[in-house]
Write an enzyme that holds these catalytic residues in place. Sequence first.
Site, short mmCIF file in Angstrom:
data_model
loop_
_atom_site.label_atom_id
_atom_site.label_comp_id
_atom_site.label_asym_id
_atom_site.label_seq_id
_atom_site.Cartn_x
_atom_site.Cartn_y
_atom_site.Cartn_z
N GLU A 132 -3.26 -34.77 -8.64
CA GLU A 132 -2.99 -36.16 -9.04
C GLU A 132 -3.33 -37.17 -7.95
O GLU A 132 -2.44 -37.81 -7.35
CB GLU A 132 -1.52 -36.31 -9.49
CG GLU A 132 -1.20 -35.45 -10.71
CD GLU A 132 0.21 -35.66 -11.25
OE1 GLU A 132 1.00 -36.37 -10.62
OE2 GLU A 132 0.50 -35.09 -12.32
N GLU A 155 -1.01 -30.05 -16.62
CA GLU A 155 0.43 -30.36 -16.67
C GLU A 155 0.73 -31.12 -17.94
O GLU A 155 0.00 -32.07 -18.29
CB GLU A 155 0.88 -31.25 -15.50
CG GLU A 155 1.05 -30.55 -14.19
CD GLU A 155 1.56 -31.48 -13.09
OE1 GLU A 155 2.28 -32.46 -13.38
OE2 GLU A 155 1.24 -31.20 -11.92
O1 IFM Z 1 7.02 -33.43 -11.00
C1 IFM Z 1 5.80 -34.07 -11.16
C2 IFM Z 1 4.70 -33.27 -10.49
O2 IFM Z 1 4.93 -33.11 -9.14
C3 IFM Z 1 3.36 -33.96 -10.66
N1 IFM Z 1 3.11 -34.35 -12.01
C4 IFM Z 1 4.17 -35.02 -12.74
C5 IFM Z 1 5.45 -34.23 -12.62
C6 IFM Z 1 6.57 -34.94 -13.41
O3 IFM Z 1 6.81 -36.21 -12.91
#
Ligand code: IFM
Length: 443
Positions: free
Chosen positions: A170, A354
């Site tokens: 990210e 994710e």
């Molecule tokens: O917990 C985070 C993760 O570290 C990165 N992506 C989003 C998740 C939820 O906020």
Amino acid sequence: MDKLTLARSDFAEGFSFGAATSSYQIEGHGFGGAGRTHWDDFAATPGNVVRAEHGQLACDHYHRFEEDLDLVAAAGLDAYRFSISWARVMPEGRGGVNAEGLDFYDRLADAMLERGLKPCATLYHWELPSPLADLGGWRNGDIAHWFGDYTDVVMGKLGDRMHSVAPINEPWCVGWLSHMLGHHAPGLRDIRATARAMHHVLLSHGTAIKRMRALGMKNLGGVFNFEYPHPVDDTPEAIESAALYDEYYNQFFLSGIFNGRYPTRILSAFEPHLPKGWQDDFATIQSPIDWVGLNYYTCKRIAPNGGAWPSHDEVDGPLPKTQMGWEIYPEGLYHFLMRTKEMYSGDLPLFVTENGMANADVFEHGEVNDPERIAYVDQHLHAVRRAIVDGAPVEGYFLWSLMDNFEWSLGYEKRFGAVHVDFDTLARTPKASYYALQHALRC
Ligand code: IFM
């Protein structure tokens, strides 16, 4: 809802299902000779993290990883997406290697393979070694070399057993969220720091890809996060605000990697702040990758505010929300899968690296019923399937997260796991969503 309405058989053979976690959020950073990180510093600063919580113990995955991987395997998942802590491996960020830290990841990799799980690694999921933060962290262009050297150390040891690797999780969060909004470490609010951090993240990504290619590694990708920006109304100002948000959130990094340039609106704001010779870095930034990972959770409503650049705010929206206050909008996932293929990556495989929800789960009579999470996952799996039917080359889906963990500045209260963690006893209890997934993966 207690069951998913889609099953493994609704996806092509070879489609991977996995669960994702990250080092600082689960391992417990206080063990095994790990060095200090800027997240330890950020969390130690009053007011930054809910209830002053931190990652020193977290889920104690460092000592319980066998049990946690047993849960991944017993769910019937194919892959485990994990990250490596730079400061655990190199406590100073450069130079000396902490053998115990590297050995931990060595054992973790073997433990995945023993259980038939594909190890999907991320080299950086946000915990920068403090000594590097002291040197300017992501603002300092030297970070590309530091990160490259760290990549060599880690992948020199583990590279032969990794199924896939992405350098940086990210980039938007590493850059904008942490240097423009100040919500994550290092907690800055500075446009020059933001422009440089966002550019150096890409330069470091490309450097790591090159280093891993030189080691002979394959299946290297990038993991990016996306939020669907709705203009708050149909005025030209609102539409323009949403377009700017889309550029700096959703397009900056893909455009850098695939097009070798930055989107125009954001470039006009960033250009005075970018480091000298930044255009030359695209030769490295554009190092070819093999797949694209999309992290997706929600949409936002963007309203112009007439104030200083970027001159907009996020405002409340009407859709049902998760415990994070994030609206549930699976159409956004469909949109980004299609757009990534059409605008950037063409036929390269796409992965949802994710997706998931925080929920105010209640542990009662030894179990946790989380129909909301089952419904959320179900809706998003339908969006993935629709994108596949419409031609997006999606090859996998990873749930965030395997277990409840340290949700950064929101501490341990926001529960994202398919497995409940009691943060007093550290006992793990699979939730109803875990069993729903397990059932779907058998069918
Ligand atoms: O917990 C985070 C993760 O570290 C990165 N992506 C989003 C998740 C939820 O906020």
